[in-house]
Design a protein around this motif. Sequence first.
Motif, PDB file in Angstrom:
ATOM      1  N   VAL A  59       4.002  -2.189   1.887  1.00  0.00           N
ATOM      2  CA  VAL A  59       2.822  -1.471   1.394  1.00  0.00           C
ATOM      3  C   VAL A  59       1.577  -2.180   1.925  1.00  0.00           C
ATOM      4  N   GLY A  60       0.640  -1.386   2.421  1.00  0.00           N
ATOM      5  CA  GLY A  60      -0.561  -1.941   3.044  1.00  0.00           C
ATOM      6  C   GLY A  60      -0.515  -1.884   4.556  1.00  0.00           C
ATOM      7  N   ASP A  61       0.677  -1.693   5.127  1.00  0.00           N
ATOM      8  CA  ASP A  61       0.792  -1.605   6.583  1.00  0.00           C
ATOM      9  C   ASP A  61       0.087  -0.355   7.108  1.00  0.00           C
ATOM     10  N   PHE A  62      -0.615  -0.508   8.210  1.00  0.00           N
ATOM     11  CA  PHE A  62      -1.115   0.633   8.978  1.00  0.00           C
ATOM     12  C   PHE A  62      -0.050   0.995   9.997  1.00  0.00           C
ATOM     13  N   VAL A  63       0.303   2.266  10.067  1.00  0.00           N
ATOM     14  CA  VAL A  63       1.452   2.679  10.876  1.00  0.00           C
ATOM     15  C   VAL A  63       1.139   3.940  11.668  1.00  0.00           C
ATOM     16  N   GLU A  64       1.998   4.196  12.633  1.00  0.00           N
ATOM     17  CA  GLU A  64       1.990   5.458  13.365  1.00  0.00           C
ATOM     18  C   GLU A  64       3.189   6.279  12.909  1.00  0.00           C
ATOM     19  N   ILE A  78       4.212  -0.105  13.823  1.00  0.00           N
ATOM     20  CA  ILE A  78       3.325  -0.773  12.877  1.00  0.00           C
ATOM     21  C   ILE A  78       2.162  -1.357  13.662  1.00  0.00           C
ATOM     22  N   ILE A  79       0.964  -1.038  13.232  1.00  0.00           N
ATOM     23  CA  ILE A  79      -0.224  -1.603  13.868  1.00  0.00           C
ATOM     24  C   ILE A  79      -0.315  -3.070  13.477  1.00  0.00           C
ATOM     25  N   PRO A  80      -0.622  -3.976  14.413  1.00  0.00           N
ATOM     26  CA  PRO A  80      -0.633  -5.415  14.100  1.00  0.00           C
ATOM     27  C   PRO A  80      -1.398  -5.724  12.818  1.00  0.00           C
ATOM     28  N   ARG A  81      -0.766  -6.556  11.968  1.00  0.00           N
ATOM     29  CA  ARG A  81      -1.326  -6.885  10.659  1.00  0.00           C
ATOM     30  C   ARG A  81      -2.452  -7.905  10.780  1.00  0.00           C
ATOM     31  N   GLU A  82      -3.463  -7.742   9.920  1.00  0.00           N
ATOM     32  CA  GLU A  82      -4.501  -8.757   9.802  1.00  0.00           C
ATOM     33  C   GLU A  82      -3.980  -9.963   9.036  1.00  0.00           C
ATOM     34  N   ASN A  83      -3.183  -9.710   8.007  1.00  0.00           N
ATOM     35  CA  ASN A  83      -2.555 -10.768   7.227  1.00  0.00           C
ATOM     36  C   ASN A  83      -1.443 -10.146   6.394  1.00  0.00           C
ATOM     37  N   TYR A  84      -0.725 -10.994   5.674  1.00  0.00           N
ATOM     38  CA  TYR A  84       0.287 -10.522   4.737  1.00  0.00           C
ATOM     39  C   TYR A  84       0.673 -11.683   3.833  1.00  0.00           C
ATOM     40  N   ILE A  85       1.311 -11.354   2.711  1.00  0.00           N
ATOM     41  CA  ILE A  85       1.853 -12.355   1.794  1.00  0.00           C
ATOM     42  C   ILE A  85       3.363 -12.214   1.824  1.00  0.00           C
ATOM     43  N   ILE A  86       4.042 -13.342   1.955  1.00  0.00           N
ATOM     44  CA  ILE A  86       5.486 -13.335   2.173  1.00  0.00           C
ATOM     45  C   ILE A  86       6.130 -14.398   1.302  1.00  0.00           C
ATOM     46  N   ARG A  87       7.375 -14.180   0.917  1.00  0.00           N
ATOM     47  CA  ARG A  87       8.118 -15.203   0.177  1.00  0.00           C
ATOM     48  C   ARG A  87       9.571 -15.172   0.625  1.00  0.00           C
ATOM     49  N   ARG A  88      10.301 -16.226   0.275  1.00  0.00           N
ATOM     50  CA  ARG A  88      11.726 -16.262   0.583  1.00  0.00           C
ATOM     51  C   ARG A  88      12.424 -15.187  -0.239  1.00  0.00           C
ATOM     52  N   ALA A  89      13.305 -14.438   0.403  1.00  0.00           N
ATOM     53  CA  ALA A  89      13.942 -13.311  -0.272  1.00  0.00           C
ATOM     54  C   ALA A  89      14.766 -13.763  -1.477  1.00  0.00           C
ATOM     55  N   SER A  90      15.429 -14.905  -1.376  1.00  0.00           N
ATOM     56  CA  SER A  90      16.151 -15.502  -2.496  1.00  0.00           C
ATOM     57  C   SER A  90      16.293 -16.986  -2.205  1.00  0.00           C
ATOM     58  N   ASN A  91      16.731 -17.735  -3.209  1.00  0.00           N
ATOM     59  CA  ASN A  91      16.788 -19.189  -3.048  1.00  0.00           C
ATOM     60  C   ASN A  91      17.673 -19.636  -1.894  1.00  0.00           C
ATOM     61  N   ALA A 101       0.669  -6.184   2.864  1.00  0.00           N
ATOM     62  CA  ALA A 101       0.029  -6.468   4.147  1.00  0.00           C
ATOM     63  C   ALA A 101      -1.409  -5.957   4.138  1.00  0.00           C
ATOM     64  N   ASN A 102      -2.238  -6.607   4.963  1.00  0.00           N
ATOM     65  CA  ASN A 102      -3.640  -6.191   5.168  1.00  0.00           C
ATOM     66  C   ASN A 102      -4.407  -6.133   3.845  1.00  0.00           C
ATOM     67  N   ILE A 103      -4.465  -7.270   3.163  1.00  0.00           N
ATOM     68  CA  ILE A 103      -5.104  -7.321   1.850  1.00  0.00           C
ATOM     69  C   ILE A 103      -6.321  -8.245   1.875  1.00  0.00           C
ATOM     70  N   ASP A 104      -7.220  -8.013   0.917  1.00  0.00           N
ATOM     71  CA  ASP A 104      -8.413  -8.845   0.771  1.00  0.00           C
ATOM     72  C   ASP A 104      -8.207  -9.956  -0.243  1.00  0.00           C
TER      73      ASP A 104
END
Length: 329
Positions: A59-64, A78-91, A101-104
């Motif tokens: 969510v937040g991605d700019f796409v075609e 997917i249009i190149p992201r300005e930024n994103y927040i990511i975490r490990r999927a599981s331990n 993605a693409n958040i202020d």
Amino acid sequence: MSKKKKTESGVTASLGKGRVIRNTGSSYIVRLDSGDEVTCRIKGNFRIKGIRTTNPVAVGDFVEVAKAADDADYIVAIIPRENYIIRRASNLSKESHILAANIDLAILVATLREPVTTTTFIDRFLATAEAYDVKAALAINKMDTWDADDHELALALRNLYETIGYQVFFLSASSGEGIEGFLEFIQGKVSLLAGNSGVGKSSLINALVPGANLRTGEISDIHHTGTHTTTFSEMIDLPCGGEIIDIPGVRGFGTIDFAPEEVGHFFPEIFRFSRDCRYSNCKHTGEPGCAVIPAVENHYISESRYNSYLSILEETSEEEGADKYRKPF
């Protein structure tokens, strides 16, 4: 008459560009630049080069978007992201999960009890925001339930994190306390709202967006943790301008792709003191001439923050042996 050339995915007509506003797991809602919203799918082999994630589109991605020969709509790029927040999927996973993605703003909604949001969880979230160049803030919810001890703890947390440079809000989604000031802070911005299950994100969004009517859940009497009421990620328009990205509650926040020598950079107060270390590659775990450890001992750096730093450092340096990054005092 020439035939229109098909791509490898069978695309026959471009629908233009847009932004992903909902991810249900099996499909994506994209708001096109025209304002229309379309339900899209992705091909099974859709991947972003260099990023191995459980969700290649966030969510937040700019796409075609394009229509395929089977008359279904697909995200084709997917249009190149300005930024994103990511975490490990599981331990135990080596894969990651992109939260938005693409958040202020990246805002962590926390609670003091039922459930308890630990400082380790807070620090891992903030360090990730630093790593991915996203401004972060902390919103401590359910202030209407606080007793005197809770209020004292909340003030201590606000002092700690505001001293570092993070804005901290005290809120009550049920009584409305603090909502107006918080709404002014996020107005006109795209803000990710994250937190443990049960911290009241859905109630908070209902208070911020009249008519949102998000389902809220109860706290478990046994485990004092929340149940998942948000089952998919969604971008919600704010009436005053701007958007909130609501995501399912997370129980842990594992960092990923942090190099050991970089971890200190993502703790602003540790980074400031590290400039005075004797060695530029100091890990702040007992090296001679370290300026960080004396700062912790003299309470210029919070011990809880330093312990969070060590936990991430240990996680990123498993191949070097966990015992190397135990607290040196």
